[in-house]
Motif scaffolding. Structure first.
Motif, PDB file in Angstrom:
ATOM      1  N   ALA A 187      73.443  66.819  19.276  1.00 56.93           N
ATOM      2  CA  ALA A 187      71.911  66.692  19.426  1.00 56.93           C
ATOM      3  C   ALA A 187      71.082  67.420  18.380  1.00 56.93           C
ATOM      4  CB  ALA A 187      71.470  67.413  20.654  1.00 56.93           C
ATOM      5  N   PHE A 188      71.804  68.424  17.543  1.00 59.01           N
ATOM      6  CA  PHE A 188      70.880  69.053  16.531  1.00 59.01           C
ATOM      7  C   PHE A 188      70.802  68.126  15.429  1.00 59.01           C
ATOM      8  CE2 PHE A 188      71.703  72.912  18.739  1.00 59.01           C
ATOM      9  CZ  PHE A 188      70.935  73.684  18.625  1.00 59.01           C
ATOM     10  N   GLN A 190      70.976  64.904  15.588  1.00 63.48           N
ATOM     11  CA  GLN A 190      70.132  63.821  16.007  1.00 63.48           C
ATOM     12  C   GLN A 190      68.532  64.012  15.718  1.00 63.48           C
ATOM     13  OE1 GLN A 190      70.368  61.884  19.994  1.00 63.48           O
ATOM     14  NE2 GLN A 190      72.485  62.230  19.603  1.00 63.48           N
ATOM     15  N   ALA A 191      68.247  65.261  16.399  1.00 61.80           N
ATOM     16  CA  ALA A 191      66.811  65.903  16.033  1.00 61.80           C
ATOM     17  C   ALA A 191      66.572  65.730  14.838  1.00 61.80           C
ATOM     18  CB  ALA A 191      66.706  67.214  16.699  1.00 61.80           C
ATOM     19  N   ALA A 192      67.380  66.392  13.763  1.00 62.85           N
ATOM     20  CA  ALA A 192      67.174  66.363  12.368  1.00 62.85           C
ATOM     21  C   ALA A 192      66.694  64.987  11.642  1.00 62.85           C
ATOM     22  CB  ALA A 192      68.061  67.199  11.572  1.00 62.85           C
ATOM     23  N   ARG A 193      67.507  63.963  12.333  1.00 64.95           N
ATOM     24  CA  ARG A 193      67.544  62.738  11.956  1.00 64.95           C
ATOM     25  C   ARG A 193      65.991  62.240  12.409  1.00 64.95           C
ATOM     26  NH1 ARG A 193      72.244  58.762  13.467  1.00 64.95           N
ATOM     27  NH2 ARG A 193      70.877  57.258  12.284  1.00 64.95           N
ATOM     28  N   ILE A 194      65.643  62.388  13.723  1.00 64.06           N
ATOM     29  CA  ILE A 194      64.523  61.883  14.018  1.00 64.06           C
ATOM     30  C   ILE A 194      63.407  62.816  13.375  1.00 64.06           C
ATOM     31  CG2 ILE A 194      62.953  61.902  15.997  1.00 64.06           C
ATOM     32  CD1 ILE A 194      65.509  61.304  17.731  1.00 64.06           C
TER      33      ILE A 194
ATOM     34  N   LEU B  51      68.840  55.531  16.314  1.00 59.59           N
ATOM     35  CA  LEU B  51      69.905  56.233  16.095  1.00 59.59           C
ATOM     36  C   LEU B  51      71.112  55.616  15.751  1.00 59.59           C
ATOM     37  CD1 LEU B  51      69.034  59.518  18.128  1.00 59.59           C
ATOM     38  CD2 LEU B  51      69.218  59.410  15.683  1.00 59.59           C
ATOM     39  N   VAL B  71      65.543  55.625  11.435  1.00 59.57           N
ATOM     40  CA  VAL B  71      65.055  56.556  12.258  1.00 59.57           C
ATOM     41  C   VAL B  71      63.695  57.186  11.935  1.00 59.57           C
ATOM     42  CG1 VAL B  71      65.311  58.026  14.084  1.00 59.57           C
ATOM     43  CG2 VAL B  71      67.302  57.022  12.917  1.00 59.57           C
ATOM     44  N   ARG B  72      63.844  57.681  10.538  1.00 57.22           N
ATOM     45  CA  ARG B  72      62.855  58.824   9.910  1.00 57.22           C
ATOM     46  C   ARG B  72      61.239  57.891   9.749  1.00 57.22           C
ATOM     47  NH1 ARG B  72      65.002  61.187   4.830  1.00 57.22           N
ATOM     48  NH2 ARG B  72      66.837  61.235   6.136  1.00 57.22           N
ATOM     49  N   VAL B  76      59.239  58.184  16.524  1.00 59.86           N
ATOM     50  CA  VAL B  76      60.030  58.752  17.779  1.00 59.86           C
ATOM     51  C   VAL B  76      59.885  60.140  17.970  1.00 59.86           C
ATOM     52  CG1 VAL B  76      61.976  58.447  18.927  1.00 59.86           C
ATOM     53  CG2 VAL B  76      61.196  56.454  17.343  1.00 59.86           C
ATOM     54  N   TYR B  80      65.904  67.112  24.282  1.00 57.74           N
ATOM     55  CA  TYR B  80      67.541  67.063  24.804  1.00 57.74           C
ATOM     56  C   TYR B  80      67.763  67.989  25.929  1.00 57.74           C
ATOM     57  CZ  TYR B  80      67.904  64.828  20.242  1.00 57.74           C
ATOM     58  OH  TYR B  80      67.679  64.132  19.054  1.00 57.74           O
ATOM     59  N   GLN B  82      70.119  70.040  25.825  1.00 57.58           N
ATOM     60  CA  GLN B  82      70.272  71.418  25.126  1.00 57.58           C
ATOM     61  C   GLN B  82      69.087  71.872  24.432  1.00 57.58           C
ATOM     62  OE1 GLN B  82      72.449  68.662  24.214  1.00 57.58           O
ATOM     63  NE2 GLN B  82      74.383  69.369  23.208  1.00 57.58           N
ATOM     64  N   VAL B  84      67.364  72.221  21.580  1.00 57.15           N
ATOM     65  CA  VAL B  84      67.688  71.897  20.215  1.00 57.15           C
ATOM     66  C   VAL B  84      66.499  72.428  19.353  1.00 57.15           C
ATOM     67  CG1 VAL B  84      67.935  70.096  18.351  1.00 57.15           C
ATOM     68  CG2 VAL B  84      69.174  70.060  20.709  1.00 57.15           C
ATOM     69  N   TYR B  86      65.370  74.645  15.186  1.00 56.59           N
ATOM     70  CA  TYR B  86      66.160  74.869  13.918  1.00 56.59           C
ATOM     71  C   TYR B  86      66.491  76.529  14.116  1.00 56.59           C
ATOM     72  CZ  TYR B  86      64.865  70.574  11.999  1.00 56.59           C
ATOM     73  OH  TYR B  86      65.026  69.335  11.605  1.00 56.59           O
ATOM     74  N   ARG B 145      57.538  70.458  19.621  1.00 48.65           N
ATOM     75  CA  ARG B 145      57.905  69.767  18.456  1.00 48.65           C
ATOM     76  C   ARG B 145      57.535  68.195  18.537  1.00 48.65           C
ATOM     77  NH1 ARG B 145      63.348  70.839  17.619  1.00 48.65           N
ATOM     78  NH2 ARG B 145      63.365  69.011  16.003  1.00 48.65           N
ATOM     79  N   LYS B 149      54.194  65.832  16.958  1.00 48.59           N
ATOM     80  CA  LYS B 149      54.436  64.735  16.095  1.00 48.59           C
ATOM     81  C   LYS B 149      53.339  63.336  16.428  1.00 48.59           C
ATOM     82  CE  LYS B 149      58.422  62.480  14.234  1.00 48.59           C
ATOM     83  NZ  LYS B 149      59.802  62.110  14.726  1.00 48.59           N
TER      84      LYS B 149
END
Lengths: 296, 368
Positions: A187-188, A190-194, B51, B71-72, B76, B80, B82, B84, B86, B145, B149
């Motif tokens: 998930a980390f 993925q989150a970074a990619r998003i 993704l 994706v970027r 979107v 999650y 979890q 998530v 940084y 977060r 966005k």
């Protein structure tokens, strides 16, 4: 008040361990302590010498003290150099290891191979590898015009030993880092990619912080082992040329077994031991403190 | 803004993970993906986010095929199960991270982060690292977060599953409101029927990579289109039995004949599956009545205001819901009665033939 039975007999369970430690560590250690405060004229006659051996050893103006200080500096430089190379390299290798499929096993076995080779064999491999006449590395370097001679040139000798250590132990750092990377939930990423984060920012903000704990272990293990290095340089360079690669352990063996200078050798072993112990303790404390400050 | 999934499929190796899914999402709507673990909720969300690449079908945003858009460059955001965030960035920097990547001016970032942290009550923690926060605060940070966005599509993948009960209730109420103003498409994946009902909106039930039903959430609950949708939308599980009707005689799968055909009244001969929810399984002491299903209590789960009694009736184990704490000991004999008006009847292929009517709320019934 609760009527709790109070019984110290449980301590008897500890006795076997104490006995084992007594014979395996304390008694051998005490014989060294014994030698370090006595002197002998042979015939097994010892007499009290106080702290004289230690005073000599820690005074760089004496012969033995100078040797000790020089070797200590060599050790510190060596440990620092290999840590600075092996840590980033190990992390880089770990990042490149595939995460899925049959290639995982192949890559891990390949990386772990150097770790499975006995240390004297590693030394022998590199000793032959580095020879100018028949060694693949030595002969190749000289044939392209690079002056390389690990038995006469200190730079070549150092380079050989450092490269050898990197070859031998980077795999361990890589395996540790790989285990750490595997533990990061998908998930980390993925989150970074998003978010649209760059590869560098994924490394800097996700992977590196998550690897911190394993890296503390890696630094400790690599520091301890590199600071106590003996076998490989003793086989490859024997401490030479001159004294260029005479690390503490090599010097210690020369004094204890070559010159049978028991008093100096014993004092040196103890001080060497204490230095290793305290440096590890400092490393560990500083690194875990840093982490705790961040974590709580 | 609308998001249209048109016959979307994903095959990994030999395995069909997502099977021919067609869904339409309109802006400003709450959409629930309801399905058990491994039913494909997360995978479907990954496809919607871009993704993963589809192996079949197309996804259109604003009527434009988005297959080639990375994706970027899509609008979107995702939260999650979890937490998530940084780990090395402060809460402030975490919330600001998608905006920094997008290259927004400093003042704008400041405004949006302040706004989001106020709404999510994170203002006192902006200088902390995620590890210094409680689970609920960490998840709030992750939600913030996603919020700053201002993405057109917000994917929430079981966002409350790792939180404790009280926090879940709180956030579950807040979440739809937070995103409602922005007019975004909200997609919420959950394994819990109760959560879907509380969120409302539209529900798509997922079963083995396939959408089994789409519709307004309460409607899907009341009239599941097929037995798979009914199973997904029943927790504790749906009580079921297979029956056969021939010449006004109803026979159970174990060969037993029922005295009346009330369960299948008016239906032609054939094989059927009957399902009923726990609240419609009336448990009582054994009376020997011919239309009751006698059995032995195997477990009683007591959750305080209600108890779930599991009864082994021979060919299946059924669960009955009783209000309050009941003393049904394992091993005790009991029987379950079914009200023929309260059952779902499915045909041999699993399609719904008959569903119980919605219960009218009569004050008398409550008094009794």
């Amino acid at each position: 008040m609760l009527d709790k039975p109070w019984n110290n007999r449980a301590w008897f369970f500890v006795i076997p361990v104490l006995v084992f430690v007594l014979f395996s560590s304390i008694i051998p250690m005490m014989t060294v302590v014994n030698y370090s405060v006595q002197d002998t004229m042979g015939q097994n006659n010892f007499f009290w010498n106080g702290a004289a051996w230690f005073q000599n050893l820690l005074d760089p103006t004496t012969d033995i003290g100078g040797r000790f200080a020089a070797a200590l500096v060599r050790n510190l430089i060596f440990s620092l150099v290999v840590l600075c190379i092996e840590l980033p390299l190990g992390i880089a290798v770990a990042i490149c290891i595939p995460r899925h499929g049959w290639r995982v096993g192949a890559a891990l076995v390949l990386i772990a191979l150097p770790l499975l080779i006995p240390w004297t064999v590693v030394g022998t491999i590199w000793q032959i590898f580095a020879r100018q006449d028949i060694g693949l590395l030595g002969a190749a370097l000289n044939s392209v015009g690079i002056h390389y001679n690990d038995t006469q040139d200190p730079t070549s000798a150092w380079a050989t030993i450092v490269v050898m250590d990197v070859w031998h132990w980077t795999g361990m750092v890589a395996l540790l880092a790989y285990a750490g990377l595997k533990a990061i939930p998908d998930a980390f990423y993925q989150a970074a990619r998003i978010d649209g984060a760059s590869r560098w920012s994924v490394f800097r903000n996700i992977e590196l912080p998550k690897l911190q704990k394993v890296l503390v272990i890696a630094v400790l293990l690599r520091f301890m082992e590199s600071f106590m290095i003996y076998t490989e340089p003793s086989v490859v360079t024997g401490g030479g040329p001159g004294e260029a690669t005479s690390f503490l352990s090599l010097d210690l063996v020369k004094i204890a077994l070559g010159q049978v200078d028991l008093g100096n050798a014993a004092a040196m072993s103890l001080v060497y031991n204490l230095i290793t112990l305290s440096l590890c303790w400092i490393f560990f404390t500083v690194m875990t403190q840093l982490e705790q400050r961040k974590g709580s | 803004m609308s998001l249209v999934l048109d016959h979307v499929g994903l095959t990994v190796g030999q395995e069909v993970v997502i099977n021919d899914v067609s869904l339409t999402f309109e802006r400003g709507t709450m959409n629930v993906l309801l399905g058990p673990t491994l039913s494909g909720k997360t995978t479907l969300m990954r496809l919607m986010a871009g993704l993963d690449k589809l192996t079949a079908g197309t996804i259109h945003v604003h009527g434009k095929n988005v297959a080639g858009i990375p994706v970027r460059r899509r609008s979107v955001a995702m939260v999650y199960q979890q937490f998530v965030n940084y780990p090395s960035l402060t809460v402030y920097e975490n919330i600001a991270s998608p905006l920094r990547v997008a290259g927004l001016p400093k003042a704008e970032i400041e405004d949006r982060v302040t706004e989001a942290s106020r709404v999510l009550r994170l203002d006192p923690f902006l200088d902390r690292l995620p590890a210094q926060l409680s689970g609920g605060q960490q998840q709030r940070t992750a939600i913030a977060r996603a919020l700053v966005k201002r993405a057109e599509l917000v994917l929430l993948d079981e966002p409350l599953a790792n939180l404790d009960y009280k926090l879940r209730e709180e956030l579950r109420e807040e979440l739809p409101r937070l995103f409602a103003e922005s007019g975004t498409i909200l997609v919420y994946a959950t394994t819990e029927p109760a959560e879907a009902l509380l969120l409302g909106g539209t529900t798509a039930t997922l079963w083995q990579g396939r959408v089994t039903q789409i519709g307004a959430t309460p409607l899907v609950y009341r009239k599941p289109a097929n037995i798979d949708a009914a199973r997904v939308f029943s927790d504790p599980p749906l009580n079921e039995m297979g029956v056969t009707k021939s010449a006004s005689q109803v026979t159970l799968s174990d060969g037993r004949a029922l005295t009346s055909d009330a369960l299948l009244a008016g239906l032609p001969d054939g094989a059927y599956r009957i399902g009923f929810r726990v609240e419609d399984a009336r448990i009582g002491p054994p009376t020997g009545a011919t239309d009751a299903f006698p059995g032995v209590v195997s477990v009683t789960e007591i959750s305080g205001s209600e108890s779930f009694v599991h009864l082994d009736v021979g060919f299946a184990t059924w669960v009955s819901l009783v209000l309050g704490v009941h003393d049904w000991q394992p091993g005790a004999a009991a029987e379950i009665r079914i009200d023929p008006r309260r059952v779902f009847v499915f045909d041999a292929a699993g399609l719904l033939l008959r569903a119980p009517e919605a219960m009218s709320v009569s004050p008398l019934a409550v008094m009794a």
